[in-house]
Write a protein that holds these residues in place. Sequence first.
Motif, PDB file in Angstrom:
ATOM      1  N   ARG A 132      -6.151   7.947 -13.182  1.00  0.00           N
ATOM      2  CA  ARG A 132      -6.328   7.217 -11.933  1.00  0.00           C
ATOM      3  C   ARG A 132      -5.444   7.821 -10.852  1.00  0.00           C
ATOM      4  O   ARG A 132      -4.218   7.630 -10.843  1.00  0.00           O
ATOM      5  CB  ARG A 132      -5.999   5.745 -12.130  1.00  0.00           C
ATOM      6  CG  ARG A 132      -6.986   5.045 -13.049  1.00  0.00           C
ATOM      7  CD  ARG A 132      -6.809   3.552 -12.993  1.00  0.00           C
ATOM      8  NE  ARG A 132      -7.835   2.875 -13.779  1.00  0.00           N
ATOM      9  CZ  ARG A 132      -8.010   1.569 -13.786  1.00  0.00           C
ATOM     10  NH1 ARG A 132      -7.245   0.804 -13.041  1.00  0.00           N
ATOM     11  NH2 ARG A 132      -8.945   1.030 -14.527  1.00  0.00           N
ATOM     12  N   THR A 133      -6.055   8.564  -9.956  1.00  0.00           N
ATOM     13  CA  THR A 133      -5.354   9.193  -8.842  1.00  0.00           C
ATOM     14  C   THR A 133      -6.339   9.351  -7.691  1.00  0.00           C
ATOM     15  O   THR A 133      -7.526   9.623  -7.939  1.00  0.00           O
ATOM     16  CB  THR A 133      -4.776  10.562  -9.251  1.00  0.00           C
ATOM     17  OG1 THR A 133      -4.180  11.185  -8.122  1.00  0.00           O
ATOM     18  CG2 THR A 133      -5.840  11.481  -9.822  1.00  0.00           C
ATOM     19  N   PRO A 134      -5.897   9.177  -6.452  1.00  0.00           N
ATOM     20  CA  PRO A 134      -6.818   9.349  -5.331  1.00  0.00           C
ATOM     21  C   PRO A 134      -7.398  10.755  -5.253  1.00  0.00           C
ATOM     22  O   PRO A 134      -8.526  10.941  -4.811  1.00  0.00           O
ATOM     23  CB  PRO A 134      -5.945   9.045  -4.106  1.00  0.00           C
ATOM     24  CG  PRO A 134      -4.806   8.255  -4.629  1.00  0.00           C
ATOM     25  CD  PRO A 134      -4.576   8.727  -6.018  1.00  0.00           C
ATOM     26  N   SER A 135      -6.598  11.768  -5.683  1.00  0.00           N
ATOM     27  CA  SER A 135      -7.062  13.153  -5.658  1.00  0.00           C
ATOM     28  C   SER A 135      -6.162  13.998  -6.533  1.00  0.00           C
ATOM     29  O   SER A 135      -5.081  13.556  -6.958  1.00  0.00           O
ATOM     30  CB  SER A 135      -7.051  13.707  -4.227  1.00  0.00           C
ATOM     31  OG  SER A 135      -5.722  13.975  -3.816  1.00  0.00           O
TER      32      SER A 135
ATOM     33  N   SER B 299       0.841  -1.201   0.000  1.00  0.00           N
ATOM     34  CA  SER B 299       0.000   0.000   0.000  1.00  0.00           C
ATOM     35  C   SER B 299       0.871   1.244   0.000  1.00  0.00           C
ATOM     36  O   SER B 299       1.976   1.257   0.563  1.00  0.00           O
ATOM     37  CB  SER B 299      -0.907   0.018   1.237  1.00  0.00           C
ATOM     38  OG  SER B 299      -1.842  -1.041   1.199  1.00  0.00           O
ATOM     39  N   PHE B 300       0.363   2.279  -0.656  1.00  0.00           N
ATOM     40  CA  PHE B 300       0.944   3.614  -0.621  1.00  0.00           C
ATOM     41  C   PHE B 300      -0.117   4.548  -0.034  1.00  0.00           C
ATOM     42  O   PHE B 300      -1.289   4.161   0.085  1.00  0.00           O
ATOM     43  CB  PHE B 300       1.352   4.069  -2.021  1.00  0.00           C
ATOM     44  CG  PHE B 300       2.410   3.209  -2.648  1.00  0.00           C
ATOM     45  CD1 PHE B 300       3.737   3.328  -2.266  1.00  0.00           C
ATOM     46  CD2 PHE B 300       2.086   2.267  -3.616  1.00  0.00           C
ATOM     47  CE1 PHE B 300       4.723   2.528  -2.829  1.00  0.00           C
ATOM     48  CE2 PHE B 300       3.050   1.469  -4.190  1.00  0.00           C
ATOM     49  CZ  PHE B 300       4.376   1.604  -3.797  1.00  0.00           C
ATOM     50  N   PRO B 301       0.261   5.774   0.332  1.00  0.00           N
ATOM     51  CA  PRO B 301      -0.738   6.698   0.893  1.00  0.00           C
ATOM     52  C   PRO B 301      -1.965   6.838  -0.016  1.00  0.00           C
ATOM     53  O   PRO B 301      -1.849   7.296  -1.151  1.00  0.00           O
ATOM     54  CB  PRO B 301       0.033   8.016   1.011  1.00  0.00           C
ATOM     55  CG  PRO B 301       1.453   7.591   1.197  1.00  0.00           C
ATOM     56  CD  PRO B 301       1.617   6.369   0.350  1.00  0.00           C
ATOM     57  N   GLY B 302      -3.104   6.386   0.449  1.00  0.00           N
ATOM     58  CA  GLY B 302      -4.351   6.517  -0.304  1.00  0.00           C
ATOM     59  C   GLY B 302      -4.577   5.455  -1.361  1.00  0.00           C
ATOM     60  O   GLY B 302      -5.610   5.456  -2.025  1.00  0.00           O
ATOM     61  N   VAL B 303      -3.623   4.533  -1.548  1.00  0.00           N
ATOM     62  CA  VAL B 303      -3.738   3.541  -2.627  1.00  0.00           C
ATOM     63  C   VAL B 303      -3.302   2.172  -2.125  1.00  0.00           C
ATOM     64  O   VAL B 303      -2.213   2.028  -1.543  1.00  0.00           O
ATOM     65  CB  VAL B 303      -2.865   3.930  -3.839  1.00  0.00           C
ATOM     66  CG1 VAL B 303      -2.969   2.875  -4.934  1.00  0.00           C
ATOM     67  CG2 VAL B 303      -3.253   5.282  -4.385  1.00  0.00           C
TER      68      VAL B 303
ATOM     69  N   ILE C 244       2.584  13.661  -8.437  1.00  0.00           N
ATOM     70  CA  ILE C 244       2.498  12.985  -9.738  1.00  0.00           C
ATOM     71  C   ILE C 244       3.488  11.830  -9.837  1.00  0.00           C
ATOM     72  O   ILE C 244       3.283  10.887 -10.596  1.00  0.00           O
ATOM     73  CB  ILE C 244       2.683  13.986 -10.892  1.00  0.00           C
ATOM     74  CG1 ILE C 244       2.126  13.388 -12.196  1.00  0.00           C
ATOM     75  CG2 ILE C 244       4.151  14.394 -11.045  1.00  0.00           C
ATOM     76  CD1 ILE C 244       1.886  14.387 -13.281  1.00  0.00           C
ATOM     77  N   GLN C 245       4.544  11.860  -9.040  1.00  0.00           N
ATOM     78  CA  GLN C 245       5.526  10.777  -9.095  1.00  0.00           C
ATOM     79  C   GLN C 245       4.955   9.453  -8.590  1.00  0.00           C
ATOM     80  O   GLN C 245       5.514   8.387  -8.857  1.00  0.00           O
ATOM     81  CB  GLN C 245       6.763  11.152  -8.287  1.00  0.00           C
ATOM     82  CG  GLN C 245       6.508  11.361  -6.809  1.00  0.00           C
ATOM     83  CD  GLN C 245       7.637  12.120  -6.149  1.00  0.00           C
ATOM     84  OE1 GLN C 245       8.300  12.939  -6.771  1.00  0.00           O
ATOM     85  NE2 GLN C 245       7.872  11.834  -4.878  1.00  0.00           N
ATOM     86  N   LEU C 246       3.819   9.501  -7.894  1.00  0.00           N
ATOM     87  CA  LEU C 246       3.197   8.274  -7.383  1.00  0.00           C
ATOM     88  C   LEU C 246       2.211   7.659  -8.374  1.00  0.00           C
ATOM     89  O   LEU C 246       1.670   6.585  -8.119  1.00  0.00           O
ATOM     90  CB  LEU C 246       2.482   8.549  -6.052  1.00  0.00           C
ATOM     91  CG  LEU C 246       3.369   9.009  -4.896  1.00  0.00           C
ATOM     92  CD1 LEU C 246       2.550   9.210  -3.640  1.00  0.00           C
ATOM     93  CD2 LEU C 246       4.500   8.007  -4.634  1.00  0.00           C
TER      94      LEU C 246
ATOM     95  N   VAL D 207      -0.613  16.454  -8.943  1.00  0.00           N
ATOM     96  CA  VAL D 207      -1.277  16.258 -10.223  1.00  0.00           C
ATOM     97  C   VAL D 207      -1.889  17.564 -10.718  1.00  0.00           C
ATOM     98  O   VAL D 207      -1.729  17.941 -11.885  1.00  0.00           O
ATOM     99  CB  VAL D 207      -2.362  15.160 -10.093  1.00  0.00           C
ATOM    100  CG1 VAL D 207      -3.249  15.127 -11.328  1.00  0.00           C
ATOM    101  CG2 VAL D 207      -1.728  13.800  -9.856  1.00  0.00           C
ATOM    102  N   LYS D 208      -2.577  18.273  -9.860  1.00  0.00           N
ATOM    103  CA  LYS D 208      -3.268  19.501 -10.294  1.00  0.00           C
ATOM    104  C   LYS D 208      -2.286  20.540 -10.800  1.00  0.00           C
ATOM    105  O   LYS D 208      -2.573  21.267 -11.764  1.00  0.00           O
ATOM    106  CB  LYS D 208      -4.109  20.073  -9.165  1.00  0.00           C
ATOM    107  CG  LYS D 208      -3.325  20.669  -8.000  1.00  0.00           C
ATOM    108  CD  LYS D 208      -4.243  21.310  -6.979  1.00  0.00           C
ATOM    109  CE  LYS D 208      -3.450  21.951  -5.842  1.00  0.00           C
ATOM    110  NZ  LYS D 208      -4.338  22.553  -4.820  1.00  0.00           N
TER     111      LYS D 208
END
Length: 498
Positions: free
Chosen positions: A380-383, A10-14, A388-390, A343-344
């Motif tokens: 596909r991103t949690p938010s 798992s990663f933060p939020g994923v 963006i590197q994740l 990402v934003k």
Amino acid sequence: MLRLKEISKSFPGVRALDSVDVTVGEGEVVALIGENGAGKSTLMKILNGIYQPDSGEIILNGETVSFPTPHAALERGVSMVHQEPKLCLPLSISENVLIGHLPKTRLGTVDWGKAHAITRELLRRVGLRLEPKTTAEHLSIAERQLLQIAKALAFNSRLIVLDEPTASLTPVEVDVLFGIVRDLQASGVSFIYISHHLDEIFQIAQRVAVLKDGRKVAEATVAHTNKAELVTQMVGRDLGNRFPAKGRVPGEPILEVEGLTGRGFRDVSFMVRRGEVVGIAGLVGAGRTELARGIYGADPVQRGAVKVHGKPARIRHPADAIALGIAYIAEDRRDGLFMPLAVKENITCAAPEKFSSGGMIRERARNAIAKDYIGALNIRTPSAEQPIQLLSGGNQQKCILARWIVKGVELIIFDEPTRGIDVGAKSEIYRLVDQLARDGKAVILISSELPEVLGMSDRVLVMERGRLSGEVAGDAATEESVLALALPSNTPAQGAYP
């Protein structure tokens, strides 16, 4: 030879992996497929000591092992050829291939003659005609990819992970690569093969495992499955026809190139009209990327002229091109990403005028823009706040595409736009490119995938060794007609062009 047993991560939020189990036999090629974000690369990074699993076991030749570093994996005969080449660019080809075990003389100094001879033989095996003393920074993406494979061969690895190895290769280079894989397989070397090119799976693999949302959802021998079944297992839906119907009506010219000459290309002339997609095909080394960078002002040109909307344009820097409404999406997505940022910020950075006034950022407006395009491109991103590197490589690519749509440019040069993108996302990109053209934008599409060029282009320009060797109307273009222009009869049909 290998069992990855109930691997979770798992990663933060994923939750990237959830109890995934994969086995590989000696001398076997096992394909690992799934959409971007399915967990393929994460699983392989665990196998190669880049990440550590939260739970689960790695069992190699019957022994439970732990790889705290990539070097530890390499010492046990496990290596990985990454989707994004991992090379020391300022160093020579020989230094990259033999790093850590350069041959020595009796005096303890590097035996460069022997090093270059070993490297030259390894390069021959992967179809590259390059001078071992050349620095890696001068190589194309495809050449860097093949160089990684030569590096794995230099370490005598018994299990090699190939992560999207053909993403920037033409059919000629793919055939070379597959020949290498088959030769090594016959000597007992095993492979895990990650690819979005499903046709390749049936050419090279014996078994295929499908990941979806971090879980293994299917596994089969390639003899007992088919492409349609795999696509459905990957994306959970029928994609239908991959390419949109053309029927686009071109308008007036947006870009005219006359006798343009620069490093890697010469005397190139063509035009791109509003409302059309112009494909540029050719083998690796034919000058496609160099031409695009010259038009965009990323590299200097020696002579020739560029007109935008019929007026002479002086483009000496990418900022000049952007100001004229021209965008370039590079074949190496890292060239267009701001890795520490969210990402934003990566999506909106080129168009501050859309969400700021009086020198102040309107955060709500920026968030709204980012969220709109995250949804439109199925990123596909949690938010929107996720670094963006994740994101997976394909989702990073979509963020760059979103950036230029937000900016509202009139001409987009796509250099390998679907490199490393899964089949479902490819269809989305194709529909988006088609919609851009129908909205009056102009598109230049550079791709090593001939079906992609043929399926998307109104016209196909073919380059060969830096020159424009011909043009074929989209409706009349076939793989045979394009390859006839890309591969003249006096050109050896093997390896990348110098």
